[in-house]
Structure formats: structure tokens, C-alpha cells
Motif scaffolding. Structure first.
Motif, PDB file in Angstrom:
ATOM      1  N   LYS A 156      -6.289  33.624  37.085  1.00 36.52           N
ATOM      2  CA  LYS A 156      -5.215  32.062  36.525  1.00 36.52           C
ATOM      3  C   LYS A 156      -4.810  31.521  37.710  1.00 36.52           C
ATOM      4  CE  LYS A 156      -4.379  30.160  32.441  1.00 36.52           C
ATOM      5  NZ  LYS A 156      -4.981  28.370  32.144  1.00 36.52           N
ATOM      6  N   ASN A 157      -4.737  30.622  37.729  1.00 31.12           N
ATOM      7  CA  ASN A 157      -3.914  29.273  39.068  1.00 31.12           C
ATOM      8  C   ASN A 157      -4.396  30.349  40.356  1.00 31.12           C
ATOM      9  OD1 ASN A 157      -4.046  27.492  36.975  1.00 31.12           O
ATOM     10  ND2 ASN A 157      -2.584  28.380  36.108  1.00 31.12           N
ATOM     11  N   MET A 158      -5.037  31.408  40.714  1.00 31.31           N
ATOM     12  CA  MET A 158      -4.688  32.224  42.271  1.00 31.31           C
ATOM     13  C   MET A 158      -4.506  30.797  43.269  1.00 31.31           C
ATOM     14  SD  MET A 158      -3.862  35.226  43.667  1.00 31.31           S
ATOM     15  CE  MET A 158      -3.785  35.887  42.042  1.00 31.31           C
ATOM     16  N   VAL A 159      -5.799  29.994  43.099  1.00 35.88           N
ATOM     17  CA  VAL A 159      -5.659  29.436  44.845  1.00 35.88           C
ATOM     18  C   VAL A 159      -5.233  27.601  44.084  1.00 35.88           C
ATOM     19  CG1 VAL A 159      -7.273  27.974  45.834  1.00 35.88           C
ATOM     20  CG2 VAL A 159      -7.698  30.523  44.481  1.00 35.88           C
ATOM     21  N   GLY A 160      -4.250  27.942  44.809  1.00 31.38           N
ATOM     22  CA  GLY A 160      -4.112  25.862  44.486  1.00 31.38           C
ATOM     23  C   GLY A 160      -2.473  25.932  45.570  1.00 31.38           C
ATOM     24  N   ALA A 161      -1.830  25.074  45.484  1.00 31.63           N
ATOM     25  CA  ALA A 161      -0.728  24.384  46.656  1.00 31.63           C
ATOM     26  C   ALA A 161       0.668  23.515  44.922  1.00 31.63           C
ATOM     27  CB  ALA A 161      -1.597  22.889  46.677  1.00 31.63           C
ATOM     28  N   PHE A 162       1.394  23.617  46.064  1.00 31.02           N
ATOM     29  CA  PHE A 162       2.761  22.889  45.461  1.00 31.02           C
ATOM     30  C   PHE A 162       2.547  21.027  46.129  1.00 31.02           C
ATOM     31  CE2 PHE A 162       4.801  26.708  44.802  1.00 31.02           C
ATOM     32  CZ  PHE A 162       5.263  26.967  43.447  1.00 31.02           C
ATOM     33  N   TYR A 163       1.745  20.180  44.660  1.00 28.81           N
ATOM     34  CA  TYR A 163       1.498  18.657  45.174  1.00 28.81           C
ATOM     35  C   TYR A 163       1.687  17.964  44.520  1.00 28.81           C
ATOM     36  CZ  TYR A 163      -1.541  15.371  48.025  1.00 28.81           C
ATOM     37  OH  TYR A 163      -1.338  14.212  48.914  1.00 28.81           O
ATOM     38  N   HIS A 164       2.710  17.284  44.574  1.00 26.45           N
ATOM     39  CA  HIS A 164       3.229  16.371  43.300  1.00 26.45           C
ATOM     40  C   HIS A 164       2.958  14.786  43.571  1.00 26.45           C
ATOM     41  CE1 HIS A 164       7.173  18.384  41.640  1.00 26.45           C
ATOM     42  NE2 HIS A 164       7.040  18.722  43.525  1.00 26.45           N
ATOM     43  N   PRO A 165       2.083  14.684  41.918  1.00 21.82           N
ATOM     44  CA  PRO A 165       1.862  12.817  41.788  1.00 21.82           C
ATOM     45  C   PRO A 165       2.904  12.347  42.136  1.00 21.82           C
ATOM     46  CG  PRO A 165       2.336  13.850  39.704  1.00 21.82           C
ATOM     47  CD  PRO A 165       2.656  14.979  40.548  1.00 21.82           C
ATOM     48  N   LYS A 166       2.096  10.836  42.463  1.00 20.59           N
ATOM     49  CA  LYS A 166       3.317   9.825  42.913  1.00 20.59           C
ATOM     50  C   LYS A 166       3.468   9.680  41.983  1.00 20.59           C
ATOM     51  CE  LYS A 166       2.444  10.052  47.298  1.00 20.59           C
ATOM     52  NZ  LYS A 166       3.553  10.080  48.173  1.00 20.59           N
ATOM     53  N   GLY A 167       3.032   9.640  40.196  1.00 20.14           N
ATOM     54  CA  GLY A 167       3.543   9.179  39.409  1.00 20.14           C
ATOM     55  C   GLY A 167       2.484   9.824  38.051  1.00 20.14           C
ATOM     56  N   VAL A 168       3.340   9.532  36.602  1.00 17.69           N
ATOM     57  CA  VAL A 168       2.645   9.924  35.535  1.00 17.69           C
ATOM     58  C   VAL A 168       3.525   8.961  34.884  1.00 17.69           C
ATOM     59  CG1 VAL A 168       3.291  11.587  33.845  1.00 17.69           C
ATOM     60  CG2 VAL A 168       3.741  12.512  36.177  1.00 17.69           C
ATOM     61  N   LEU A 169       1.738   8.893  34.362  1.00 24.71           N
ATOM     62  CA  LEU A 169       1.164   7.403  32.980  1.00 24.71           C
ATOM     63  C   LEU A 169       1.177   8.283  31.897  1.00 24.71           C
ATOM     64  CD1 LEU A 169       1.780   4.986  33.008  1.00 24.71           C
ATOM     65  CD2 LEU A 169      -1.398   4.422  33.010  1.00 24.71           C
ATOM     66  N   ILE A 170       2.235   7.926  30.975  1.00 26.50           N
ATOM     67  CA  ILE A 170       2.324   8.647  29.303  1.00 26.50           C
ATOM     68  C   ILE A 170       1.321   7.748  28.787  1.00 26.50           C
ATOM     69  CG2 ILE A 170       3.176  10.433  27.471  1.00 26.50           C
ATOM     70  CD1 ILE A 170       4.310  11.692  30.050  1.00 26.50           C
ATOM     71  N   ASP A 171       0.992   7.804  27.848  1.00 21.82           N
ATOM     72  CA  ASP A 171       0.416   6.906  26.761  1.00 21.82           C
ATOM     73  C   ASP A 171       0.338   7.680  25.480  1.00 21.82           C
ATOM     74  OD1 ASP A 171      -0.533   4.456  24.945  1.00 21.82           O
ATOM     75  OD2 ASP A 171      -2.527   4.359  25.781  1.00 21.82           O
ATOM     76  N   THR A 172       1.275   7.621  24.560  1.00 21.66           N
ATOM     77  CA  THR A 172       1.536   7.826  23.476  1.00 21.66           C
ATOM     78  C   THR A 172       0.150   7.658  22.210  1.00 21.66           C
ATOM     79  OG1 THR A 172       3.018   6.590  22.601  1.00 21.66           O
ATOM     80  CG2 THR A 172       3.128   8.521  23.699  1.00 21.66           C
ATOM     81  N   ASP A 173      -0.337   6.599  22.450  1.00 20.34           N
ATOM     82  CA  ASP A 173      -1.625   6.171  22.020  1.00 20.34           C
ATOM     83  C   ASP A 173      -2.884   7.774  21.421  1.00 20.34           C
ATOM     84  OD1 ASP A 173      -0.101   4.365  20.419  1.00 20.34           O
ATOM     85  OD2 ASP A 173      -1.341   2.497  21.545  1.00 20.34           O
ATOM     86  N   THR A 174      -2.690   8.195  22.913  1.00 20.32           N
ATOM     87  CA  THR A 174      -3.676   9.407  22.697  1.00 20.32           C
ATOM     88  C   THR A 174      -3.556  10.037  22.121  1.00 20.32           C
ATOM     89  OG1 THR A 174      -2.803  10.152  24.849  1.00 20.32           O
ATOM     90  CG2 THR A 174      -4.005   8.739  26.261  1.00 20.32           C
ATOM     91  N   LEU A 175      -2.363  10.533  21.334  1.00 15.69           N
ATOM     92  CA  LEU A 175      -2.092  11.315  20.307  1.00 15.69           C
ATOM     93  C   LEU A 175      -3.579  11.356  19.087  1.00 15.69           C
ATOM     94  CD1 LEU A 175       1.481  12.483  21.473  1.00 15.69           C
ATOM     95  CD2 LEU A 175      -0.590  13.421  22.618  1.00 15.69           C
ATOM     96  N   LYS A 176      -3.440  10.218  18.657  1.00 18.04           N
ATOM     97  CA  LYS A 176      -3.898   9.779  17.489  1.00 18.04           C
ATOM     98  C   LYS A 176      -5.302  10.218  17.368  1.00 18.04           C
ATOM     99  CE  LYS A 176      -0.962   5.148  17.316  1.00 18.04           C
ATOM    100  NZ  LYS A 176      -1.289   3.572  17.257  1.00 18.04           N
ATOM    101  N   SER A 177      -5.734  10.231  18.718  1.00 18.34           N
ATOM    102  CA  SER A 177      -7.797  10.790  19.305  1.00 18.34           C
ATOM    103  C   SER A 177      -7.513  12.335  18.868  1.00 18.34           C
ATOM    104  CB  SER A 177      -8.172   9.820  20.148  1.00 18.34           C
ATOM    105  OG  SER A 177      -7.349  10.376  21.779  1.00 18.34           O
ATOM    106  N   LEU A 178      -6.219  12.942  19.395  1.00 16.84           N
ATOM    107  CA  LEU A 178      -6.251  14.429  19.601  1.00 16.84           C
ATOM    108  C   LEU A 178      -6.682  15.553  18.094  1.00 16.84           C
ATOM    109  CD1 LEU A 178      -5.652  15.875  22.518  1.00 16.84           C
ATOM    110  CD2 LEU A 178      -3.368  15.735  21.348  1.00 16.84           C
ATOM    111  N   PRO A 179      -7.627  16.103  18.519  1.00 16.81           N
ATOM    112  CA  PRO A 179      -7.245  16.846  17.619  1.00 16.81           C
ATOM    113  C   PRO A 179      -6.721  17.844  17.076  1.00 16.81           C
ATOM    114  CG  PRO A 179      -9.297  17.153  18.662  1.00 16.81           C
ATOM    115  CD  PRO A 179      -8.921  16.382  20.121  1.00 16.81           C
ATOM    116  N   LEU A 180      -6.303  18.322  15.771  1.00 13.57           N
ATOM    117  CA  LEU A 180      -5.776  18.833  14.668  1.00 13.57           C
ATOM    118  C   LEU A 180      -5.029  20.436  15.920  1.00 13.57           C
ATOM    119  CD1 LEU A 180      -2.883  18.505  13.013  1.00 13.57           C
ATOM    120  CD2 LEU A 180      -5.025  20.068  11.289  1.00 13.57           C
TER     121      LEU A 180
END
Length: 315
Positions: A156-180
């Protein structure tokens, strides 16, 4: 749109914002204009479950603000978190004529974010990318911190990097469609944060996060925006103190993960990440108790909290 909360993650010489609000998906274009004003082309990566729910909203916002947008859908699930999937995305980026000045967006859960981040880190030696996490687990954990990777065979996660996004956009409305079940998995990571809170640099609180979660399961959805924001603040503080996990501080984010990843792998994905972490937390606390580092009472308190949120304590 509701007022937004902004958390800033500072890493070495640069920083990036995390926006938390309702209705943020309709503001993606505005977010990009504010954050990366020179971007012209965008590649949106999402999976086949998320695409029917949110892809149109995101692309409409981008097109309205003048961006040239290409989209690619990937298969969902841990089995597709591979180099083969990234190869398909390289082809999509090349077909879209994406240049280094352009941007890639990850729209989906933690697996989509990891794969897309790895794509961004390696395509043209590094292209800007934005995280738009749509699951609770990704919103409180996977989208923040800059760890991007794919699995290699059974590792698991054996091939990767430390590479930060330029930003994170979180919309809490998406949780309404999330299965329990997906929401429950996310709570496994939330509870992890409540257990490491006292070890996070610079965090001082009267009532602990653990205490706030204890007994709050019946009203948890009404305070999710605050919970997501606080988890992001905790992770930001840890990441800033130990950006590349070289000082030992960032290792606290792995609570429950050593055992948890083993349960995930051995179950061939039948035990999803959040639930595997829950079991791993119990195993880690039980081991600490056996080594007389914590009391059995502490183990019992953790087990009680996990049960409140319908999380497993054993496989």
C-alpha cells in the motif's frame, strides 16, 4: 453561499488554503481565479461514482469563469489505485495539451485524491493541483498534508511523493449524498484525531475533542462543518511541524494505521480504510495497555466511543 472558513497550511516556503463551506462546488471557478490566476486549462479527475453527482456542477463553474476544461473518469476502489490508472491519466493530460502552468483537479474520495496528486507530481515534473474531497474521510484527512501515492502489487502506498495541493475546497453539502457506511468510515479518522489531539503541537483546549464526540453521535451531522474544520486544523499543525515525516511528530497521524493497513490488505478490501483504522486503534491501545503504557480503563473508553459511531473494534 454560506460564509466560508479558511485554514492555512504552511509548508516550507509556501502555503495553501483549505476552504470549508456549504455550496463550495459552485464556487470552484472563483477559487481557481483567486488562487491560480494564470491557469487556463484544467483537467478534472473523478471516479465513476462521484461523476454523476458532482462533475457537472464543478465543470459548469469552471466553464462559466472562462476555463478550458477536460474531464476523465477512473474506476473506483483500492484495486485501481495503481500505476496502470496513472498511465491512463497521463494519456488524458497529454490529449488535453496540459502544460506546466495549467491545473489538475481531484474530485472525489481519498483514492482519487492520492492518484491525482501522484499524477500532478510526476506529469511534466510537477503541475499544480487542487483537492476537492467529497467523502468525510478525505475531507478530514486524505486531502490535507501532501502525501500522494499509488499501491505497488500488494504494498500500500509504496510509490509516491510529498506533493502539496495549491488548495483544498471542501463542500460540506457533499456529505448529504454519502452512503451511511462511507460516513461511518470517515468517523474512524475523526475519532483518531480526538485521540491524538493532546500530542498535536500548539493545541491547547479546555474540553477535549474526545469529550465533545463522546455522547454526540445522535447530533453529529449538525456539527460536521466544525468537526471537519477542527480535524483540518489539527492535521495542518502536525504537517507544519514535520512536513516529510522525518522528525517523528507526523507519525502520530498513523495511529491505528499499522494494524489497519494489514486488515485492509488481508481482507482484500472487504474491510474499508476507516473501519480498518478503527480496529487498528483498538489493537494499538490494547498493545499499549499490555505494555503497561496506558490503563485498561483508557482502552475501554476508546472502545465505547468507537461503538457509539457503529465502528468495528475487531475483525
Amino acid at each position: 453561499m454560506a460564509s466560508r472558513t479558511t485554514i492555512t497550511v504552511t509548508e516550507s516556503t509556501e502555503s495553501y488554503p483549505i476552504w470549508v463551506s456549504q455550496g463550495n462546488l459552485t464556487q470552484v471557478g472563483h477559487f481557481l481565479q483567486e488562487l491560480l490566476p494564470s491557469v487556463q486549462k484544467i483537467l478534472v479527475v473523478t471516479d465513476m461514482h462521484v461523476a454523476p453527482l458532482y462533475l457537472k456542477t464543478v465543470t459548469n463553474s469552471l466553464v462559466q469563469d472562462g476555463y478550458a476544461v477536460s474531464c476523465v473518469e477512473i474506476e473506483s476502489g483500492e484495486a485501481h489505485k495503481t500505476i496502470k490508472t496513472v498511465e491512463q491519466l497521463y494519456d488524458a493530460a497529454i490529449q488535453a495539451s496540459l502544460k506546466r502552468r495549467d491545473c489538475i483537479i481531484a474530485l472525489g474520495g481519498g483514492i482519487t485524491g492520492d492518484i491525482t496528486g501522484f499524477l500532478a507530481a510526476t506529469y511534466l515534473r510537477g503541475v499544480s493541483f487542487i483537492q476537492i474531497p467529497t467523502t468525510l474521510l478525505a475531507q478530514v484527512d486524505a486531502s490535507v498534508g501532501g502525501k500522494v501515492a499509488v499501491n505497488w502489487k500488494q504494498l500500500k502506498n509504496m510509490v509516491g511523493a510529498f506533493y502539496h495541493p495549491k488548495g483544498v475546497l471542501i463542500d460540506t453539502d457533499t456529505l448529504k449524498s454519502l452512503p451511511l457506511d462511507e460516513f461511518t468510515c470517515g468517523m474512524g479518522e475523526v475519532i483518531k484525531y480526538s485521540l491524538i489531539e493532546k500530542s498535536v503541537p500548539g493545541i491547547n483546549t479546555q474540553e477535549t475533542f474526545f469529550q465533545k464526540l463522546d455522547g454526540a453521535s445522535q447530533k453529529i451531522e449538525s456539527v460536521m462543518a466544525d468537526i471537519i474544520t477542527y480535524c483540518c486544523q489539527l492535521k495542518a499543525a502536525v504537517v507544519e511541524s514535520d512536513p516529510k515525516e522525518q522528525l517523528g511528530i507526523r507519525e502520530i497521524l498513523n495511529l491505528g494505521h499499522t494494524f489497519g493497513h494489514a486488515y485492509e490488505t488481508l481482507s482484500s478490501g472487504e474491510i474499508p480504510h476507516g473501519k480498518a483504522v478503527s480496529i487498528g486503534i483498538v489493537k494499538a491501545f490494547s498493545l499499549a495497555s499490555a505494555m503497561q503504557q496506558i490503563s485498561q480503563e483508557a482502552v475501554g473508553q476508546v472502545v465505547t466511543l468507537l461503538k457509539q459511531y457503529d465502528l468495528p473494534i475487531a475483525s
